[in-house]
Scaffold this motif. Sequence first.
Motif, PDB file in Angstrom:
ATOM      1  N   GLY A   7      10.484   9.037  14.497  1.00 43.75           N
ATOM      2  CA  GLY A   7      10.230   8.432  15.637  1.00 43.75           C
ATOM      3  C   GLY A   7       8.702   7.881  15.478  1.00 43.75           C
ATOM      4  N   TRP A   8       8.334   7.316  14.397  1.00 39.51           N
ATOM      5  CA  TRP A   8       7.077   6.647  14.116  1.00 39.51           C
ATOM      6  C   TRP A   8       7.613   5.212  14.072  1.00 39.51           C
ATOM      7  CZ3 TRP A   8       2.065   7.841  14.829  1.00 39.51           C
ATOM      8  CH2 TRP A   8       1.937   9.192  15.149  1.00 39.51           C
ATOM      9  N   GLY A   9       6.730   4.075  14.167  1.00 42.24           N
ATOM     10  CA  GLY A   9       6.800   2.766  13.870  1.00 42.24           C
ATOM     11  C   GLY A   9       5.414   2.361  13.405  1.00 42.24           C
ATOM     12  N   ASP A  10       5.306   1.004  12.990  1.00 41.32           N
ATOM     13  CA  ASP A  10       4.024   0.481  12.633  1.00 41.32           C
ATOM     14  C   ASP A  10       3.782  -0.794  13.478  1.00 41.32           C
ATOM     15  OD1 ASP A  10       5.605  -1.093  11.227  1.00 41.32           O
ATOM     16  OD2 ASP A  10       5.350  -0.289   9.355  1.00 41.32           O
ATOM     17  N   ASP A  11       2.567  -1.425  13.332  1.00 38.87           N
ATOM     18  CA  ASP A  11       2.252  -2.558  13.805  1.00 38.87           C
ATOM     19  C   ASP A  11       1.405  -3.345  12.629  1.00 38.87           C
ATOM     20  OD1 ASP A  11       1.297  -4.699  15.374  1.00 38.87           O
ATOM     21  OD2 ASP A  11      -0.460  -3.692  16.362  1.00 38.87           O
ATOM     22  N   GLY A  21      -1.972   8.784   8.526  1.00 39.78           N
ATOM     23  CA  GLY A  21      -1.885   7.480   9.392  1.00 39.78           C
ATOM     24  C   GLY A  21      -1.024   6.447   8.817  1.00 39.78           C
ATOM     25  N   VAL A  22      -0.466   6.554   7.562  1.00 38.30           N
ATOM     26  CA  VAL A  22       0.076   5.486   6.849  1.00 38.30           C
ATOM     27  C   VAL A  22       1.541   5.874   6.215  1.00 38.30           C
ATOM     28  CG1 VAL A  22      -0.184   3.637   5.055  1.00 38.30           C
ATOM     29  CG2 VAL A  22      -2.210   4.637   6.099  1.00 38.30           C
ATOM     30  N   ILE A  23       2.355   5.151   6.452  1.00 31.63           N
ATOM     31  CA  ILE A  23       3.711   5.492   5.800  1.00 31.63           C
ATOM     32  C   ILE A  23       3.834   4.948   4.181  1.00 31.63           C
ATOM     33  CG2 ILE A  23       6.191   4.763   6.043  1.00 31.63           C
ATOM     34  CD1 ILE A  23       5.696   4.665   9.294  1.00 31.63           C
ATOM     35  N   ARG A  64      -1.429  -0.272  11.724  1.00 35.07           N
ATOM     36  CA  ARG A  64      -1.289   0.957  12.443  1.00 35.07           C
ATOM     37  C   ARG A  64      -0.234   1.478  12.763  1.00 35.07           C
ATOM     38  NH1 ARG A  64      -3.932  -0.627  18.229  1.00 35.07           N
ATOM     39  NH2 ARG A  64      -1.976  -1.390  18.088  1.00 35.07           N
ATOM     40  N   THR A  65      -0.032   3.053  12.566  1.00 27.17           N
ATOM     41  CA  THR A  65       1.352   3.397  12.781  1.00 27.17           C
ATOM     42  C   THR A  65       1.303   3.806  14.535  1.00 27.17           C
ATOM     43  OG1 THR A  65       0.142   5.720  12.313  1.00 27.17           O
ATOM     44  CG2 THR A  65       1.980   4.423  10.779  1.00 27.17           C
ATOM     45  N   GLU A  66       2.400   3.760  15.083  1.00 21.31           N
ATOM     46  CA  GLU A  66       2.267   4.079  16.403  1.00 21.31           C
ATOM     47  C   GLU A  66       3.645   4.672  16.600  1.00 21.31           C
ATOM     48  OE1 GLU A  66       3.772  -0.479  17.685  1.00 21.31           O
ATOM     49  OE2 GLU A  66       1.810   0.174  17.929  1.00 21.31           O
ATOM     50  N   ARG A  67       3.604   5.522  17.808  1.00 15.92           N
ATOM     51  CA  ARG A  67       4.811   6.271  18.323  1.00 15.92           C
ATOM     52  C   ARG A  67       5.872   5.451  18.646  1.00 15.92           C
ATOM     53  NH1 ARG A  67       7.018  10.915  16.513  1.00 15.92           N
ATOM     54  NH2 ARG A  67       5.373  12.582  16.297  1.00 15.92           N
ATOM     55  N   ARG A  68       7.195   5.530  18.503  1.00 14.79           N
ATOM     56  CA  ARG A  68       8.369   5.030  18.935  1.00 14.79           C
ATOM     57  C   ARG A  68       8.680   5.791  20.282  1.00 14.79           C
ATOM     58  NH1 ARG A  68      11.560   1.370  15.714  1.00 14.79           N
ATOM     59  NH2 ARG A  68      13.064   2.085  17.018  1.00 14.79           N
ATOM     60  N   PHE A 123      14.193   5.593  10.374  1.00 13.95           N
ATOM     61  CA  PHE A 123      13.679   4.445   9.556  1.00 13.95           C
ATOM     62  C   PHE A 123      12.954   3.140  10.466  1.00 13.95           C
ATOM     63  CE2 PHE A 123      16.470   6.734   7.043  1.00 13.95           C
ATOM     64  CZ  PHE A 123      15.486   7.052   6.003  1.00 13.95           C
ATOM     65  N   GLY A 124      12.462   3.418  11.519  1.00 17.75           N
ATOM     66  CA  GLY A 124      12.281   2.424  12.424  1.00 17.75           C
ATOM     67  C   GLY A 124      10.679   1.820  12.227  1.00 17.75           C
ATOM     68  N   TYR A 125      10.276   1.350  10.958  1.00 15.57           N
ATOM     69  CA  TYR A 125       9.261   0.844  10.403  1.00 15.57           C
ATOM     70  C   TYR A 125       9.620  -0.059   9.435  1.00 15.57           C
ATOM     71  CZ  TYR A 125      10.266   5.080   8.085  1.00 15.57           C
ATOM     72  OH  TYR A 125      10.841   6.185   7.330  1.00 15.57           O
ATOM     73  N   ALA A 126       8.624  -0.739   9.192  1.00  7.38           N
ATOM     74  CA  ALA A 126       8.646  -1.944   7.852  1.00  7.38           C
ATOM     75  C   ALA A 126       8.010  -1.158   6.702  1.00  7.38           C
ATOM     76  CB  ALA A 126       8.050  -2.967   8.263  1.00  7.38           C
TER      77      ALA A 126
END
Length: 395
Positions: free
Chosen positions: A75-79, A59-61, A86-90, A96-99
Amino acid sequence: MTGANKQEGKSRSAMPQDILEDILEDIPGGILARADFQVLIDVLQGAGYSVIAPTLQEGVIVYDQIAGADELPIGWGDDQDGGQYRTERRDDGELFGYAVGPRTWKRWLFPPRTALWRAQRTQHGFTVEEAAPAAERYAFLGVRSCELQAIGVQDKVFLEGEHRDSVYAERRKKALIIAVNCSTPGGTCFCVSMDTGPKARQGYDLALTEILRPNRHVFLVEAGSERGKEILEGLPLDKAEDEDFKAAQAVTDRAAENMGRSLDAGGIKELLQSNPEHPRWDDVADRCLACGNCTNVCPTCFCSTTEDITSLDGAQAEHARVWDTCFSLDFSYIQGTTVRSDTRARYRQWLTHKFANWFDQFDTSGCVGCGRCITWCPVAIDVTEEITMLRGTAE
Ligand code: SF4
Ligand code: SF4
């Protein structure tokens, strides 16, 4: 390149040398189709690199070694927010759609534990041997702009000045850096305030910008070094058009507009150095657990200690360097006393060192605005808030 080569979902072989040279002469890069992204990893591995990249684990990038592009968090992002992750589905297939997550590149350049020497008991005494193993050649794939700056800060700490660190130097010399320009900053990012992102400006061998549109998913690949150009030679690139550069610029412009946090960075050094007795230090000390999470996840923190371990039979001993933190009591233990005996003193030391005294020591801020210390603080202490509060009520 022909229009046919711009179709996606079609794997192509490396382009002829003369065409590549034409492309690189005009512009320092080209367009890599999403369908060919695996070729980049194959080329890196073929050149002898272990590829370290973002992966999704529990659950963590986090950064880890990958064998193929399908191990990226596609296809994963994060909040992210203070004390929250929290990771969440894009709803798309961005690679590379996350921080940034909790792991940093310092894990490979300045590992959490490094054996320095080992001793072996012999019949007539003991022998000692150096233990630091030769470093692997790492290709860091997915390095964000703030992280490039953080590596630059650690370069100053470990490579410049009187005491050059040989373990770091060896690892750093061999590392290939592939930056990815940010499209989706996290809720705790403030690189714009620290002037460290979101677009990579220097310190990379290759820089990628992911361009994702309804019918087009490609990467603008730009070389930043001769080693980067050598890697480009193995890639099936199309020529980057003006439109591609504009689309890439739009990606980082949008990211800059969507920073999760901001900080007035003007005069922080003077602010912190002239307020050692500010009541805000008591306030933050009431909340801080002195757990050291913030220093562990910080890409620039470099404090360490050494420990000795001896086997139960006394036949072998090892002397190792391990990460330490200015939040531990032992860290400032000198001659029978702990200099920073309470949390107030330890938090003040951390914040003042990072945002102020680093300028005196290394001519740079120790903070690159990655936001990790905010996200991973269990009680959501936020450096941007603490500094803003200090500024608002400083004498
Ligand atoms: S600021 Fe937060 S993460 Fe850092 S030591 Fe205190 S409680 Fe832990
Ligand atoms: S102090 Fe916090 S925001 Fe700044 S570089 Fe370290 S972890 Fe990132």
